[in-house]
Write a protein that holds these residues in place. Structure first.
Motif, PDB file in Angstrom:
ATOM      1  N   ALA A 227       0.815  -1.217   0.000  1.00  0.00           N
ATOM      2  CA  ALA A 227       0.000   0.000   0.000  1.00  0.00           C
ATOM      3  C   ALA A 227       0.847   1.264   0.000  1.00  0.00           C
ATOM      4  N   GLY A 228       2.173   1.081   0.031  1.00  0.00           N
ATOM      5  CA  GLY A 228       3.066   2.233  -0.021  1.00  0.00           C
ATOM      6  C   GLY A 228       3.277   2.934   1.306  1.00  0.00           C
ATOM      7  N   VAL A 229       3.053   2.216   2.401  1.00  0.00           N
ATOM      8  CA  VAL A 229       3.291   2.804   3.722  1.00  0.00           C
ATOM      9  C   VAL A 229       4.771   3.156   3.855  1.00  0.00           C
ATOM     10  N   GLU A 230       5.035   4.329   4.380  1.00  0.00           N
ATOM     11  CA  GLU A 230       6.416   4.777   4.511  1.00  0.00           C
ATOM     12  C   GLU A 230       7.196   3.865   5.459  1.00  0.00           C
ATOM     13  N   LEU A 233       6.958   4.500   9.188  1.00  0.00           N
ATOM     14  CA  LEU A 233       5.740   4.058   9.844  1.00  0.00           C
ATOM     15  C   LEU A 233       5.757   2.553  10.077  1.00  0.00           C
ATOM     16  N   LEU A 234       6.282   1.814   9.117  1.00  0.00           N
ATOM     17  CA  LEU A 234       6.392   0.375   9.275  1.00  0.00           C
ATOM     18  C   LEU A 234       7.369   0.048  10.408  1.00  0.00           C
ATOM     19  N   ARG A 235       8.431   0.828  10.486  1.00  0.00           N
ATOM     20  CA  ARG A 235       9.418   0.636  11.551  1.00  0.00           C
ATOM     21  C   ARG A 235       8.761   0.820  12.923  1.00  0.00           C
ATOM     22  N   LYS A 236       7.921   1.860  13.031  1.00  0.00           N
ATOM     23  CA  LYS A 236       7.237   2.117  14.298  1.00  0.00           C
ATOM     24  C   LYS A 236       6.282   0.983  14.646  1.00  0.00           C
ATOM     25  N   ALA A 237       5.613   0.441  13.633  1.00  0.00           N
ATOM     26  CA  ALA A 237       4.695  -0.673  13.868  1.00  0.00           C
ATOM     27  C   ALA A 237       5.439  -1.889  14.401  1.00  0.00           C
ATOM     28  N   LEU A 238       6.656  -2.084  13.906  1.00  0.00           N
ATOM     29  CA  LEU A 238       7.469  -3.234  14.312  1.00  0.00           C
ATOM     30  C   LEU A 238       8.094  -3.056  15.685  1.00  0.00           C
ATOM     31  N   THR A 239       8.389  -1.829  16.050  1.00  0.00           N
ATOM     32  CA  THR A 239       9.147  -1.595  17.270  1.00  0.00           C
ATOM     33  C   THR A 239       8.328  -1.118  18.464  1.00  0.00           C
ATOM     34  N   LYS A 240       7.138  -0.547  18.203  1.00  0.00           N
ATOM     35  CA  LYS A 240       6.314  -0.136  19.336  1.00  0.00           C
ATOM     36  C   LYS A 240       4.823  -0.027  19.005  1.00  0.00           C
ATOM     37  N   GLY A 241       4.466  -0.410  17.796  1.00  0.00           N
ATOM     38  CA  GLY A 241       3.070  -0.288  17.382  1.00  0.00           C
ATOM     39  C   GLY A 241       2.335  -1.606  17.324  1.00  0.00           C
ATOM     40  N   THR A 242       1.516  -1.768  16.301  1.00  0.00           N
ATOM     41  CA  THR A 242       0.580  -2.895  16.220  1.00  0.00           C
ATOM     42  C   THR A 242       1.238  -4.261  16.079  1.00  0.00           C
TER      43      THR A 242
END
Length: 326
Positions: A227-230, A233-242
């Motif tokens: 989907a072209g997520v930056e 943002l993906l890094r944040k999802a992996l390290t402290k997000g969903t």
């Protein structure tokens, strides 16, 4: 006439069976007592050696210094093995150069094989060859664990663990690149690896070993990338997000599994050598099924399958939420 002292006719005493039995019993009791004491001493020494061996193994394997054997340790050890890190562009160029024009290969490198319209059956065949090759490499791991015992065995364990998981991580990188994922930053930063890299590989290892939630996490990553997520943002999802809770869950599950396999296998001497690989669950036979699980997951994502049909489950694969974007 028989003498009251009970001598024989030739002046020699007769054999007294009762006395002999008594003497034999005493000797046996003394010997048993001696053997028992020796066994206790031997058991104490064995326990002492085992304790020292356990401490030595922990010291050698505990790469992140948290006092445990966990998934981060084996990933760090594996990535430090020479030849394990895979350059994505070089790998795709090498695998595709005899099959497609250079412009198609350039497209696959710039985007991914699906974007370059490379048939899925070609990618699947290359993936099978990758798994076959890496599995063959695993069969060359030292058989030293099947030879000496005790402390002499300790030095071989970290090396064999590093090699085994090193080949598994090399297969992981190659499979991810074949099925559309971008390059993974496997360069060491000081004494550690990037958190995003570590957590991505933890998710992949979770898929390979069937850990709960790992498949969904990997599909969520693919969905975000498609989907072209930056990247940030993906890094944040992996390290402290969903995705991070799944990473923690997989890491905890794997830590328990790894500790049991290393120590239980070592101290019970249940470390069979299968095709030259240490046992205790970490065997030559387990390598291909693990890789096949990862391949099966990667085959059907928004990065790899041109005919991918979103399902109700995909609605739950959310990368960006308020926690991540804050």
């Amino acid at each position: 006439m028989t003498d009251k002292t009970n001598p024989s006719a030739d002046g020699k005493k007769k054999f007294d069976i009762k006395q002999f039995a008594g003497d034999l019993g005493k000797a046996a009791s003394t010997a048993a007592d001696s053997i028992s004491k020796t066994a206790v001493v031997a058991a104490d020494k064995t326990k002492e050696v085992a304790t020292k061996s356990q401490a030595a193994i922990l010291g050698a394997v505990d790469q992140n210094g948290n006092g445990e054997i966990d998934i981060e340790d084996v990933i760090i050890m594996g990535l430090k093995v020479p030849g394990i890190r895979v350059d994505r562009a070089n790998f795709l160029q090498k695998e595709l150069h005899t099959k497609f024009p250079q412009e198609v290969i350039d497209d696959a490198i710039a985007y991914n094989p699906m974007h370059a319209k490379i048939p899925t059956e070609v990618i699947d065949h290359i993936a099978d060859e990758v798994i076959k090759y890496e599995r063959a490499c695993v069969s060359g791991i030292s058989t030293a664990l099947g030879m000496p015992g005790g402390v002499a065995m300790v030095a071989t364990i970290p090396a064999d663990i590093a090699q085994y998981y090193g080949y598994m991580l090399r297969a992981t990188q190659k499979l991810m690149y074949l099925y559309g994922f971008p390059a993974i930053d496997v360069e060491e930063q000081g004494q550690t690896f990037d958190s995003e890299t570590m957590n991505t590989l933890i998710v992949c290892m979770g898929v390979m070993y069937g850990a709960a939630g790992a498949n969904n996490a990997l599909k969520a990553m693919a969905k975000a990338l498609a989907a072209g997520v930056e990247k940030q943002l993906l890094r944040k999802a992996l390290t402290k997000g969903t995705i991070y809770p799944i990473v923690k869950s997989v890491a905890k599950w794997f830590s328990i599994k790894m500790t049991k396999e290393v120590f239980a296998g070592f101290f019970k001497k249940a470390i069979p050598v299968v095709g030259g690989v240490i046992g205790g669950g970490i065997t030559f036979l387990s390598f291909k099924p693990c890789c096949d699980k990862l391949k099966a997951c990667l085959q059907n994502t928004m990065l790899s399958n041109p005919d991918y049909c979103p399902t109700a489950e995909d609605d739950d694969l959310v990368i960006i939420d308020s926690e991540v974007t804050e």
